[in-house]
Design a protein around this motif. Structure first.
Motif, PDB file in Angstrom:
ATOM      1  N   LEU A   7       0.758  -0.737   0.093  1.00 11.15           N
ATOM      2  CA  LEU A   7      -0.076   0.004  -0.210  1.00 11.15           C
ATOM      3  C   LEU A   7       0.518   1.490   0.155  1.00 11.15           C
ATOM      4  N   THR A   8       1.602   1.351   0.483  1.00 12.02           N
ATOM      5  CA  THR A   8       2.712   1.751   0.528  1.00 12.02           C
ATOM      6  C   THR A   8       3.811   2.519  -0.927  1.00 12.02           C
ATOM      7  N   VAL A   9       3.943   1.125  -1.572  1.00  9.40           N
ATOM      8  CA  VAL A   9       4.951   1.667  -3.169  1.00  9.40           C
ATOM      9  C   VAL A   9       4.057   2.412  -3.753  1.00  9.40           C
ATOM     10  N   PRO A  10       2.698   3.023  -3.738  1.00  8.36           N
ATOM     11  CA  PRO A  10       2.694   4.179  -5.288  1.00  8.36           C
ATOM     12  C   PRO A  10       2.886   5.159  -4.227  1.00  8.36           C
ATOM     13  N   PHE A  11       2.777   5.467  -3.060  1.00  6.95           N
ATOM     14  CA  PHE A  11       3.086   6.299  -2.707  1.00  6.95           C
ATOM     15  C   PHE A  11       4.704   6.780  -2.522  1.00  6.95           C
ATOM     16  N   LEU A  12       5.621   5.787  -2.135  1.00  8.19           N
ATOM     17  CA  LEU A  12       7.155   5.843  -1.779  1.00  8.19           C
ATOM     18  C   LEU A  12       7.661   6.476  -3.031  1.00  8.19           C
ATOM     19  N   VAL A  13       7.187   5.234  -4.414  1.00  3.60           N
ATOM     20  CA  VAL A  13       7.388   5.967  -5.987  1.00  3.60           C
ATOM     21  C   VAL A  13       7.328   6.957  -6.881  1.00  3.60           C
ATOM     22  N   PHE A  14       6.003   7.425  -6.686  1.00  6.36           N
ATOM     23  CA  PHE A  14       5.081   8.255  -7.385  1.00  6.36           C
ATOM     24  C   PHE A  14       4.786   8.969  -7.308  1.00  6.36           C
ATOM     25  N   VAL A  15       4.174   8.983  -5.655  1.00  2.00           N
ATOM     26  CA  VAL A  15       3.646  10.756  -5.259  1.00  2.00           C
ATOM     27  C   VAL A  15       4.844  11.512  -4.188  1.00  2.00           C
ATOM     28  N   ILE A  16       5.070  11.040  -3.089  1.00  2.03           N
ATOM     29  CA  ILE A  16       6.191  11.823  -2.201  1.00  2.03           C
ATOM     30  C   ILE A  16       6.927  12.448  -3.375  1.00  2.03           C
TER      31      ILE A  16
END
Length: 215
Positions: free
Chosen positions: A145-154
């Motif tokens: 669940l954290t991967v999209p945020f860590l890779v693409f969003v943040i």
């Protein structure tokens, strides 16, 4: 046979990177690193996704083969993520003068390494097979669940020294056609390599009939 095809494909990509791809504006021949860095980064995300999907399947069916698939894919994802980190650090040294600058993308990928390193540590700490599979499955799902945020969003929320990605902020592909074709070929080759390694790891555990972990 498949391994030979993948090896030939990757060899062709390497030839294209060093002999066909022109230097990029502002980066020169350092752009060659991108043809390694981007595919391994992509495969790390794919591997973590497969791990999460297999974890969900384990929780649904309680079949240990899905736990093994999840674990194998997470391990491969961690390896590819480490390769992305190292290649990114090499690029940082050549362009910014230091291997590590705690740039947003470097920071988030470091967190990703910690998350999945902890996943492997968690698995090794639990001896009972069914309990280990259940706990690891929940952890794999929550971690992804954290991967999209860590890779693409943040990374996009803060100023970064990292070059503009292939798909820029305006939603357009910012790369010459030849470079794009070679990059896509590199992504295909790297994805195929991941698939081959995953299949071999699963075969080692389940045996030639694929029934070694039906329980």
């Amino acid at each position: 046979m498949m391994a030979a095809i993948i090896a030939l494909w990757i060899s062709g990509v390497i030839y294209a990177v060093f002999y066909l791809v022109p230097p990029a504006e502002g980066m020169g021949y350092l752009v060659r690193i991108a043809f390694f860095h981007i595919p391994v980064a992509w495969v790390s995300v794919l591997a973590f996704l497969v791990s999460a999907v297999a974890a969900g399947q384990y929780l649904r069916t309680r079949q240990l083969k899905f736990d093994w698939i999840s674990a194998c894919s997470a391990k491969l994802g961690l390896v590819f993520c480490l390769l992305a980190t190292v290649s990114g650090a090499v690029f940082a040294k050549l362009t910014w003068g230091a291997y590590w600058n705690w740039d947003p993308r470097q920071t988030t990928i470091f967190i990703l390494l910690l998350l999945y390193g902890a996943y492997l540590a968690l698995r090794s700490a639990i001896e009972e097979e069914d309990r280990r599979a259940a706990v690891a499955a929940v952890y794999a799902l929550l971690s992804f669940l954290t991967v999209p945020f860590l890779v693409f969003v943040i990374p996009r929320m803060y100023f970064s020294l990292h070059p503009e990605t292939v798909l820029n902020s305006s939603g357009k592909v910012d790369m010459e056609p030849l470079m794009l074709y070679v990059l896509l070929a590199a992504v295909v080759g790297c994805t195929a390599l991941y698939g081959l390694l995953l299949a071999r790891n699963i075969a080692e555990k389940t045996g030639p009939t694929g029934k070694g972990l039906d329980r």
